[in-house]
Design an enzyme around this catalytic site. Structure first.
Site, PDB file in Angstrom:
ATOM      1  CD  GLU A  13      -0.650  50.988 110.117  1.00 45.34           C
ATOM      2  OE1 GLU A  13      -0.487  51.772 109.169  1.00 45.34           O
ATOM      3  OE2 GLU A  13      -0.096  51.130 111.219  1.00 45.34           O
TER       4      GLU A  13
ATOM      5  CD  GLU B  63       3.701  49.215 112.082  1.00 42.57           C
ATOM      6  OE1 GLU B  63       3.594  50.456 112.233  1.00 42.57           O
ATOM      7  OE2 GLU B  63       3.578  48.640 110.990  1.00 42.57           O
TER       8      GLU B  63
END
Length: 580
Positions: free
Chosen positions: A192, A312
């Site tokens: 991220e 995820e």
């Protein structure tokens, strides 16, 4: 997630300062699709197709599981509430049908000083042991650089040379350590990615491209099996906004490496995933958000021959320690739909599990019914219904109750209570997709009509897992007057079999009250909660957001459909609550 909003919502052991930072960062990312962005190219780059070996490897990784809140935890593997990793854990994961694990690793807190940034050998050995255990269990393994993304890598814009030197040194050591591991070991460049001190998306894209190029060069030049190892590159924030996808497509075009895959993360339509703005159900809006996200990554990459890993996925506020934020049946609908649509879009999915799904102390699923739903979604659809609850007012006569079936391409085959099949025509009727439970059957199922769940039924379909239906006796909840302060207000509540769904807050002039001033429906946990059977709690954030000496009318919405009105006034440091 960047910061793992699960650190905020379903991760234990973090400081409140860190949680606030994570909330702010996630909200900024979550709302990006709603905000103006820089202009996107009319004709985004068309990157070269990945090699068949890359596509087959990513397909073989489906389904995957994250070893979350462990080697990414700060400062050590048990700091966020999970026990040390054992080989038995990995065997359990393998036995449950998972084909791969993602191993998030935070390296920065285990490194020495510049210029070498030496990784602690003991820490490297721990990571190596888990990698080897997983490979021995015939699992694919994806390791990455995790919370480093917001701990120091995010300063690339303002401290460019030092950050790039550290990033280079870190990946050089990781690549050297694992250069001879089998091809089932996969590298992900950064979790991220986010950057501070930038002025535009173009700046962010440029910085991420620089990191990914450096990562690619280091790994490929390290030799051994790294020369052809599968490398996974994220979008900015691991977000699936079209501009993020196009920017990554441009990176892939420049790299022209056939052994690459891309990754994004998905935690659901944000209002539903955290219970705000009245989004208590997995409705058409939430479905559209999911299909739109998966369609974009499919059209941008999969259709062009580049595999995609949903590195995820979960729901932001799903936490076994705090049931009720998202209603159980709505959680099941979400995972059922997600698993099916990901399969249709040929996406490999990796469940984010920080301990909220698999209990790592007992190696048992915390909610076996939910995991059965998740597992089933990998291969087929399951039927659901408009609700998994049928409410019977205890203070009145039992009447027939109707639910809408959602067959999802299956055939409804009947209802079961324990070992007994209910009789069609006598206990229930079906008209189209309308399932009606008769008053006689419900009277028998309700028994002595104690408050709460009196009986549990299974709606069975031709495929997938059964749909649970709880028969619940209730009466309207009763609230009592209360006094508190700026630390919060505890409202004594007799739920009488019912459950809180959400809370509205308005001033007398009709304007919204509470931390989320853009909606009357406040966010569970941020403004209120109801985790015990004796009270509803208004948080310190909620009461401190209130105007002094201005009455606020709260409307509590319950899953039965009942509502309760309550008044709150804050005067200085004192907060009082009273029934309407």
């Amino acid at each position: 997630m960047t910061s793992r909003l699960a650190g905020l919502l379903h991760r234990r052991g973090r400081s409140s300062r860190l949680k606030r930072r994570l909330v702010a960062l996630f909200l900024a990312i979550a709302l990006l699709p709603l905000l103006p962005t820089t202009a996107e190219a009319a004709d985004p780059p068309t990157p070269p197709r990945s090699a068949p070996a890359a596509r087959s490897a990513v397909a073989a990784m489906q389904p995957g599981w994250n070893l979350g809140n462990t080697y990414d935890a700060i400062p050590d593997e048990t700091s966020w509430g999970n026990p040390p990793v054992t080989r038995e854990l990995l065997r359990k994961v393998k036995s449950q049908g998972f084909k791969s694990i993602r191993l998030p690793v935070t390296w920065g807190v285990h490194q020495g000083a510049a210029p070498d940034y030496t990784i602690d050998p003991a820490w490297m050995a721990k990571v190596r042991q888990v990698v080897d255990w997983a490979l021995d269990e015939d699992l694919y393994v994806m390791i990455n650089m995790h919370h480093d993304s917001w701990m120091w890598v995010n300063n690339l814009s303002t401290d460019h040379d030092a950050v790039l030197a550290r990033y280079t040194a870190t990946w050089t050591q990781i690549a050297a350590e694992f250069r001879d591991e089998p091809s089932k070991l996969v590298f992900e460049s950064i979790n991220e990615p986010t950057f501070s001190g930038t002025s535009s998306d173009d700046d962010n894209y440029r910085l991420l491209a620089e990191l990914n190029r450096d990562f690619h060069r280091i790994v490929r030049e390290s030799g051994g099996k790294n020369a052809a190892r599968l490398l996974v590159l994220p979008t900015l924030y691991t977000n699936a906004d079209q501009g993020r996808l196009d920017a990554l497509a441009g990176e892939l075009t420049s790299l022209r490496d056939p052994m690459v895959a891309t990754t994004v993360h998905f935690y659901g339509w944000w209002p539903f995933s955290v219970n705000i703005a009245g989004y208590t159900r997995f409705d058409a809006t939430s479905e559209q958000d999911l299909t739109g996200t998966f369609d974009r990554v499919y059209n941008s990459f999969v259709e062009r021959g580049i595999p995609v890993i949903i590195g995820e996925y979960a729901l932001l506020a799903y936490d076994h320690n705090r049931p009720g934020i998202i209603e159980r049946g709505e959680v099941r609908k979400y995972f059922e739909f997600l698993g099916d649509y990901a399969r249709r879009r040929k996406l490999t999915t990796m469940l984010w599990d920080a301990g909220q799904f698999l209990n790592r102390n007992t190696l048992q699923w915390r909610d076996p019914e939910l995991f059965a739903q998740i597992k089933s979604s990998w291969t087929t659809r399951s039927g659901t219904a408009s609700s998994d609850m049928v409410f019977l007012p205890k203070s009145s006569a039992v009447t027939s109750q109707t639910l809408t079936l959602n067959p999802n391409g299956t055939d409804f085959q009947g209802l079961r209570h324990g070992s007994r099949n209910l009789l069609k025509g006598k206990d229930y009727t079906v008209s189209g997709n309308q399932l009606t439970l008769t008053a006689a059957a419900l009277t028998e199922l309700a028994g002595d009509r104690a408050y709460g769940v009196d009986a549990t039924l299974e709606a069975r379909f031709s495929r997938g897992v059964p749909w649970r239906i709880d028969v619940i006796s209730y009466d309207n909840p009763v609230l009592s007057d209360a006094a508190g302060n700026t630390n919060g207000l505890t409202v004594p509540t007799r739920f009488r079999g019912d459950m809180l769904a959400t809370m509205e807050a308005r001033y007398d002039d009709g304007s919204n009250a509470g931390p989320a001033s853009w909606t009357s429906y406040q966010q569970w946990d941020t403004a209120f909660s109801a985790y015990t059977g004796d009270s509803i709690k208004l948080t310190s954030d909620f009461v401190n957001s209130l105007k002094d000496d201005s009455r606020v009318t709260l409307t509590f919405h319950f899953w039965s459909g009942a509502t309760a009105t309550y008044h709150v006034v804050r005067t200085g440091d004192t907060v009082t609550g009273s029934t309407a």
